[in-house]
Scaffold this motif. Structure first.
Motif, short mmCIF file in Angstrom:
data_model
loop_
_atom_site.label_atom_id
_atom_site.label_comp_id
_atom_site.label_asym_id
_atom_site.label_seq_id
_atom_site.Cartn_x
_atom_site.Cartn_y
_atom_site.Cartn_z
N GLU A 58 -0.39 -4.48 6.53
CA GLU A 58 -1.33 -4.62 7.23
C GLU A 58 -1.10 -6.29 6.67
N THR A 59 -1.60 -6.51 5.23
CA THR A 59 -1.63 -8.17 4.72
C THR A 59 -0.64 -8.41 5.51
N CYS B 270 -0.47 2.27 4.43
CA CYS B 270 -0.79 1.26 5.48
C CYS B 270 -1.88 1.63 6.63
N ASP B 271 -2.30 0.72 7.42
CA ASP B 271 -3.62 1.29 8.73
C ASP B 271 -2.08 2.07 9.82
N CYS C 280 1.05 -0.93 -0.24
CA CYS C 280 -0.31 -0.50 -0.57
C CYS C 280 0.88 1.35 0.03
N HIS D 189 -3.54 3.37 -0.83
CA HIS D 189 -4.03 1.70 -0.17
C HIS D 189 -5.37 1.45 0.06
N CYS D 190 -6.35 0.51 0.72
CA CYS D 190 -7.65 0.34 0.93
C CYS D 190 -8.81 1.07 0.58
N ALA E 43 -7.00 2.51 6.94
CA ALA E 43 -6.29 3.48 6.23
C ALA E 43 -6.75 4.60 5.93
#
Ligand code: FES
Length: 570
Positions: free
Chosen positions: A82-83, A118-119, A50, A190-191, A197
């Motif tokens: 994160e993933t 990312c988060d 991300c 990012h998401c 995020a």
């Protein structure tokens, strides 16, 4: 102007020589004394996909810094994908924050531009920067563009849960599920849901740490590079203005962040991150402030996971400033931003361009959004629920507990055909708090038993001492404090106990006599994982992490140490 970096670079002695000479490498001689040195704390990493594009964003920051007379210095910092990161990225947030803090303090810099996405990356950057208290400004990396599958938009994160539940319910084939995989991530960034995020980027702007109007700009959008360039210039100006986090991040800033969090329908993870950032600044922010300030704020944004649209739509519709303009009367007008001007000054020209995505105050998505803080004999220190993401009929509920002692125990038994569970049951998962897991993973939105999914059940009350992905939804009571591993009453619940949830009354209780509850002891399985021998960071973390109600930071990292370094070894 006397600069902090002059402590390294000024002087004709051996130390000044050492510091300058090793940094020359083609840099002109006038690049040191009297020239603002701007670190670009960069979380770009191939293992944080991300954030992988932040190297390009950093180039634009560099251009802006040079243009304003400063010297840009890229500083790779700990990055958390994160993933990818096991056992959970949250275990490493405080380590990343500590490393950022120490690197900023240890080096000859005068200000920092923080690049995250990312988060955990923006929270850790802000925590570290707050403790060093040098001028600091964030450039959020931005969300990815909307991917589509079979003609329909895919919300990353949210649609993974949705599609996987469809497979379990037998309404989507495994083959179709796998085919959707390559459509999920359309671009850099990012998401694209209102997950953690997106939430933290927007919250960073509501706090005042981002140039107003920048957060939410999609990662591939050229306006992000323009904003990065401008932020590089701003970082140089912030030094002359002595605009450090402690000078503009006040209780008023956090008030506005909480209003924003509610109005955007943001992730519950923002609660632990905001509490941790406030803890670094010595701002008196409590978990109850989220309920007091935020719970009556309308949700104006119709984004997944609870709604329909995605971040690209949100940006097109006017972004955060359009949302904040609708709730302007709820904001604290005294809060300033990195520009030196009040946040509310940025709201003058912030129209809504698509009232389906960002609703006007007169037609909210949910009249009262925000996060409710529950207490009761199950969570004396507090627990959270996001009513807007829950099923209205479950906000007042009584059901029998079905208890799991760890996420592994949950996975082993949830689909057991003999598990005594029905739609009214309350799923209780413990051992997932900061100490218990350790690292407080995002597991609170437990998948429902397959046999109930097949009956059409789509939501149940779930209770956990862990967190929940910002891309998830459901009637989930989370961040239960104290956690089971820290001796909280969650450790005493037994399968079959009646659990009573009453969100309006802000209560979460086990309905058994107090003397019976007091006579119980946690069973061995609840504490088994917590008792495991540990080394390194995990040991430091488990020994020092605080509970979710204060931000799950390490006890010795609360507060600020400033930027002074008194000793020099050369
Ligand atoms: Fe990085 Fe969602 S996985 S923001």
């Amino acid at each position: 102007m006397q600069l902090r970096s002059d402590q390294w670079y000024s002087g004709e002695d051996r130390n000044g020589y050492l510091h300058r000479a090793w940094m020359r490498r083609g840099t002109p001689a006038d690049a040191f004394t009297g020239r603002p040195q701007i670190a670009i704390a960069n979380t770009a990493s191939d293992l944080t996909p991300c954030n992988a594009h932040l190297t390009e964003v950093a180039r634009s920051v560099r251009d802006g810094v040079f243009e304003a007379g400063g010297i840009p210095l890229e500083l790779p910092v700990v990055s958390l994908g994160e993933t990818n990161v096991r056992p959970t990225a949250m275990l490493w947030r405080n380590m990343a924050a500590m490393a950022v803090e120490e690197l900023l303090r240890a080096n000859p810099i005068d200000a920092v531009v923080l690049l995250g996405g990312c988060d955990k990356t923006i929270p850790s950057l802000l925590m570290g920067a707050a403790s060093v208290d040098l001028p600091a400004v964030v450039v959020p990396g931005g969300p990815m563009l909307t991917g589509t599958f079979r003609g329909k938009p895919l919300g990353c994160g949210t649609d993974v849960w949705r599609l996987s539940e469809e497979v379990r319910a037998g309404t989507l084939s495994q083959e179709q599920f796998i085919r959707s995989e390559s459509a999920m991530i359309r671009s850099r960034g990012h998401c694209n849901t209102m997950g953690t995020a997106s939430t933290m980027a927007l919250i960073a702007e509501a706090l005042g740490t981002v140039v107003p109007g920048v957060a939410g700009t999609p990662a591939p959008d050229s306006r992000l590079l323009e904003a990065a360039h401008g932020t590089g210039r701003l970082a140089v100006e912030m030094i002359a203005a002595d605009r450090r986090p402690s000078t503009f991040l006040t209780k008023a800033s956090f008030h506005n962040a909480i209003v924003a969090l509610a109005a955007i329908g943001g992730s519950t993870n923002a609660v632990v991150h905001l509490l941790a950032i406030a803890g670094r600044l010595g701002v008196d922010l409590t978990i109850d402030d989220f309920d007091r300030i935020g719970s009556r704020v309308p949700v104006l944004v119709d984004l997944q996971p609870a709604g329909r649209f995605l971040m690209e739509d949100f940006h097109r519709a006017g972004g955060l400033l359009a949302v904040l303009r609708e709730v302007r009367d709820l904001l604290d007008p005294s809060a300033l931003t990195v520009t030196g001007a009040p946040l509310v000054d940025a709201l003058e020209d912030a129209p809504i361009w698509d009232a389906e995505v960002i609703r006007p105050r007169t037609a909210p998505v949910v009249a009262e959004g925000g996060i409710a803080v529950l207490r009761g004999n199950l969570a004396p220190g507090g627990a959270l629920i996001k009513p807007a993401a829950a099923s209205p009929e479950l906000l007042r509920h009584r059901g029998r507990a079905v208890v799991f002692d760890s996420i592994e125990d949950f996975h082993a038994r949830i689909d057991d055909p003999d598990l005594d569970v029905d739609a009214d049951s309350v799923l209780v998962l413990r051992g997932c708090g900061p100490k218990g897991y350790p690292g407080m993973p995002e597991v609170s939105n437990m998948p429902l038993p397959t046999k109930l999914l097949e009956q059409g059940v789509r939501d149940m009350v779930r209770i956990c001492d862990g967190r929940m992905s910002g891309t998830a939804y459901g009637t989930v009571v989370l961040h239960v404090t104290p956690e089971a591993a820290a001796g909280g009453p969650l450790a005493l619940v037994r399968t079959g106990d009646p659990i009573v949830l009453d969100v309006e009354a802000r209560r979460i209780d086990i309905d058994i006599p107090a003397d019976e509850l007091a006579s119980r002891t946690p069973n061995a399985a609840t504490l088994a994982g917590f008792a495991a021998p540990r080394r390194g960071w995990e040991r430091l973390y488990v020994d020092h992490v605080q509970q979710a109600d204060t931000g799950a930071d390490l006890d010795f990292l609360a507060g600020s140490s400033g930027s002074a370094v008194s000793r020099e070894s050369h």
